[in-house]
Design a protein around this motif. Structure first.
Motif, PDB file in Angstrom:
ATOM      1  N   GLU A  83       0.811  -1.221   0.000  1.00  0.00           N
ATOM      2  CA  GLU A  83       0.000   0.000   0.000  1.00  0.00           C
ATOM      3  C   GLU A  83       0.844   1.272   0.000  1.00  0.00           C
ATOM      4  OE1 GLU A  83      -1.102   0.540   4.735  1.00  0.00           O
ATOM      5  OE2 GLU A  83      -2.501  -0.465   3.403  1.00  0.00           O
ATOM      6  N   THR A  84       2.096   1.143   0.335  1.00  0.00           N
ATOM      7  CA  THR A  84       2.989   2.304   0.301  1.00  0.00           C
ATOM      8  C   THR A  84       3.527   2.563  -1.109  1.00  0.00           C
ATOM      9  OG1 THR A  84       4.977   1.010   0.801  1.00  0.00           O
ATOM     10  CG2 THR A  84       3.715   1.864   2.682  1.00  0.00           C
ATOM     11  N   LEU A  85       3.234   1.641  -2.034  1.00  0.00           N
ATOM     12  CA  LEU A  85       3.742   1.752  -3.403  1.00  0.00           C
ATOM     13  C   LEU A  85       2.568   1.958  -4.364  1.00  0.00           C
ATOM     14  CD1 LEU A  85       6.085  -1.351  -3.168  1.00  0.00           C
ATOM     15  CD2 LEU A  85       6.724   1.044  -2.834  1.00  0.00           C
ATOM     16  N   PRO A  86       2.509   3.092  -5.046  1.00  0.00           N
ATOM     17  CA  PRO A  86       1.372   3.365  -5.918  1.00  0.00           C
ATOM     18  C   PRO A  86       1.266   2.440  -7.129  1.00  0.00           C
ATOM     19  CG  PRO A  86       3.051   5.063  -6.155  1.00  0.00           C
ATOM     20  CD  PRO A  86       3.488   4.162  -5.040  1.00  0.00           C
ATOM     21  N   SER A  87       2.298   1.684  -7.423  1.00  0.00           N
ATOM     22  CA  SER A  87       2.289   0.831  -8.608  1.00  0.00           C
ATOM     23  C   SER A  87       1.699  -0.561  -8.354  1.00  0.00           C
ATOM     24  CB  SER A  87       3.709   0.683  -9.147  1.00  0.00           C
ATOM     25  OG  SER A  87       4.522   0.058  -8.173  1.00  0.00           O
ATOM     26  N   SER A  88       1.184  -0.830  -7.174  1.00  0.00           N
ATOM     27  CA  SER A  88       0.754  -2.194  -6.832  1.00  0.00           C
ATOM     28  C   SER A  88      -0.766  -2.346  -6.773  1.00  0.00           C
ATOM     29  CB  SER A  88       1.372  -2.618  -5.510  1.00  0.00           C
ATOM     30  OG  SER A  88       0.845  -1.838  -4.463  1.00  0.00           O
ATOM     31  N   GLN A  89      -1.477  -1.813  -7.711  1.00  0.00           N
ATOM     32  CA  GLN A  89      -2.935  -1.867  -7.687  1.00  0.00           C
ATOM     33  C   GLN A  89      -3.492  -3.284  -7.831  1.00  0.00           C
ATOM     34  OE1 GLN A  89      -4.585   0.935 -10.453  1.00  0.00           O
ATOM     35  NE2 GLN A  89      -3.092   2.479  -9.887  1.00  0.00           N
ATOM     36  N   LEU A  90      -3.005  -4.065  -8.788  1.00  0.00           N
ATOM     37  CA  LEU A  90      -3.552  -5.399  -9.024  1.00  0.00           C
ATOM     38  C   LEU A  90      -3.302  -6.337  -7.847  1.00  0.00           C
ATOM     39  CD1 LEU A  90      -2.569  -5.889 -12.767  1.00  0.00           C
ATOM     40  CD2 LEU A  90      -4.835  -5.395 -11.848  1.00  0.00           C
ATOM     41  N   LEU A  91      -2.077  -6.386  -7.378  1.00  0.00           N
ATOM     42  CA  LEU A  91      -1.755  -7.278  -6.271  1.00  0.00           C
ATOM     43  C   LEU A  91      -2.455  -6.831  -4.997  1.00  0.00           C
ATOM     44  CD1 LEU A  91      -0.228  -9.867  -5.852  1.00  0.00           C
ATOM     45  CD2 LEU A  91       1.801  -8.546  -5.293  1.00  0.00           C
ATOM     46  N   SER A  92      -2.578  -5.543  -4.804  1.00  0.00           N
ATOM     47  CA  SER A  92      -3.302  -5.039  -3.629  1.00  0.00           C
ATOM     48  C   SER A  92      -4.764  -5.466  -3.660  1.00  0.00           C
ATOM     49  CB  SER A  92      -3.201  -3.515  -3.543  1.00  0.00           C
ATOM     50  OG  SER A  92      -1.878  -3.126  -3.264  1.00  0.00           O
ATOM     51  N   ARG A  93      -5.392  -5.377  -4.821  1.00  0.00           N
ATOM     52  CA  ARG A  93      -6.800  -5.782  -4.928  1.00  0.00           C
ATOM     53  C   ARG A  93      -6.953  -7.279  -4.701  1.00  0.00           C
ATOM     54  NH1 ARG A  93     -11.293  -6.388  -3.340  1.00  0.00           N
ATOM     55  NH2 ARG A  93     -12.936  -6.921  -4.786  1.00  0.00           N
ATOM     56  N   SER A  94      -6.048  -8.066  -5.252  1.00  0.00           N
ATOM     57  CA  SER A  94      -6.172  -9.515  -5.065  1.00  0.00           C
ATOM     58  C   SER A  94      -5.982  -9.908  -3.604  1.00  0.00           C
ATOM     59  CB  SER A  94      -5.208 -10.275  -5.969  1.00  0.00           C
ATOM     60  OG  SER A  94      -3.882 -10.135  -5.545  1.00  0.00           O
ATOM     61  N   THR A  95      -5.101  -9.204  -2.885  1.00  0.00           N
ATOM     62  CA  THR A  95      -4.918  -9.528  -1.462  1.00  0.00           C
ATOM     63  C   THR A  95      -6.178  -9.171  -0.669  1.00  0.00           C
ATOM     64  OG1 THR A  95      -3.814  -7.419  -0.971  1.00  0.00           O
ATOM     65  CG2 THR A  95      -2.404  -9.287  -1.541  1.00  0.00           C
ATOM     66  N   GLN A  96      -6.874  -8.122  -1.072  1.00  0.00           N
ATOM     67  CA  GLN A  96      -8.156  -7.783  -0.438  1.00  0.00           C
ATOM     68  C   GLN A  96      -9.182  -8.886  -0.682  1.00  0.00           C
ATOM     69  OE1 GLN A  96      -9.234  -4.054  -2.204  1.00  0.00           O
ATOM     70  NE2 GLN A  96      -7.758  -2.883  -1.015  1.00  0.00           N
ATOM     71  N   MET A  97      -9.202  -9.401  -1.896  1.00  0.00           N
ATOM     72  CA  MET A  97     -10.132 -10.480  -2.228  1.00  0.00           C
ATOM     73  C   MET A  97      -9.855 -11.712  -1.380  1.00  0.00           C
ATOM     74  SD  MET A  97     -10.257 -10.020  -6.363  1.00  0.00           S
ATOM     75  CE  MET A  97     -11.429 -11.324  -6.679  1.00  0.00           C
ATOM     76  N   VAL A  98      -8.583 -12.038  -1.181  1.00  0.00           N
ATOM     77  CA  VAL A  98      -8.227 -13.197  -0.364  1.00  0.00           C
ATOM     78  C   VAL A  98      -8.729 -13.006   1.062  1.00  0.00           C
ATOM     79  CG1 VAL A  98      -6.316 -14.566   0.585  1.00  0.00           C
ATOM     80  CG2 VAL A  98      -6.274 -13.844  -1.812  1.00  0.00           C
ATOM     81  N   GLN A  99      -8.622 -11.790   1.590  1.00  0.00           N
ATOM     82  CA  GLN A  99      -9.135 -11.504   2.939  1.00  0.00           C
ATOM     83  C   GLN A  99     -10.643 -11.782   3.005  1.00  0.00           C
ATOM     84  OE1 GLN A  99      -6.791 -10.542   5.344  1.00  0.00           O
ATOM     85  NE2 GLN A  99      -5.450 -10.859   3.607  1.00  0.00           N
ATOM     86  N   GLU A 100     -11.374 -11.310   1.998  1.00  0.00           N
ATOM     87  CA  GLU A 100     -12.827 -11.522   1.941  1.00  0.00           C
ATOM     88  C   GLU A 100     -13.154 -13.004   1.836  1.00  0.00           C
ATOM     89  OE1 GLU A 100     -14.094  -9.197  -1.441  1.00  0.00           O
ATOM     90  OE2 GLU A 100     -13.138  -7.393  -0.625  1.00  0.00           O
TER      91      GLU A 100
END
Length: 133
Positions: A83-100
């Motif tokens: 989340e500190t890196l603006p270039s990580s949108q896809l991986l950040s979203r997938s990690t949110q999905m895994v949490q859900e």
């Protein structure tokens, strides 16, 4: 330092992407087993397409042995770093999905159960010899 967590986030993300791709192909009339043969003979292959999807998902076993809550923890740690890196949108979203998905499936679920959530969105299951035409 966070390489294991990012590795696991990539691992589960590729499983989800592979499942989503196979579901799309299945809905277009392509048998998932046939699709995996083509994928695994080409540049889209990975551990997930070569082993987890055919051995755990297409068989409906969902029992590789790595618990989904542990994968979700690793993804949460990876997400905190990313989340500190603006270039990580896809991986950040997938990690949110895994949490859900971890909340949805509970403490005893195998990490391969994330595919069940992907199937739920698609309103169908991945099965060899199956198409939705």
């Amino acid at each position: 330092m966070w390489d294991n967590q990012v590795n696991n986030a990539l691992n589960v993300t590729h499983l989800m992407l592979g499942a989503e791709g196979l579901l799309a192909l299945q809905q277009l009339g392509v048998d998932p087993s046939v699709a995996l043969e083509a994928i695994n003979g080409s540049s889209g292959r990975s551990l997930q397409t070569e082993q987890r999807l055919p051995q755990e998902v297409l068989t409906r076993r969902f029992g590789y042995g790595f618990k989904l809550p542990l994968m979700a923890k690793d993804c949460r740690i990876a997400a905190e770093v990313l989340e500190t890196l603006p270039s990580s949108q896809l991986l950040s979203r997938s990690t949110q999905m895994v949490q859900e998905f971890a909340k949805e499936h509970g403490a005893d679920a195998d990490y391969t159960c994330v595919v069940k959530s992907i199937e739920k969105f698609a309103k169908t299951e991945l099965r060899p010899g199956r198409s939705n035409l």
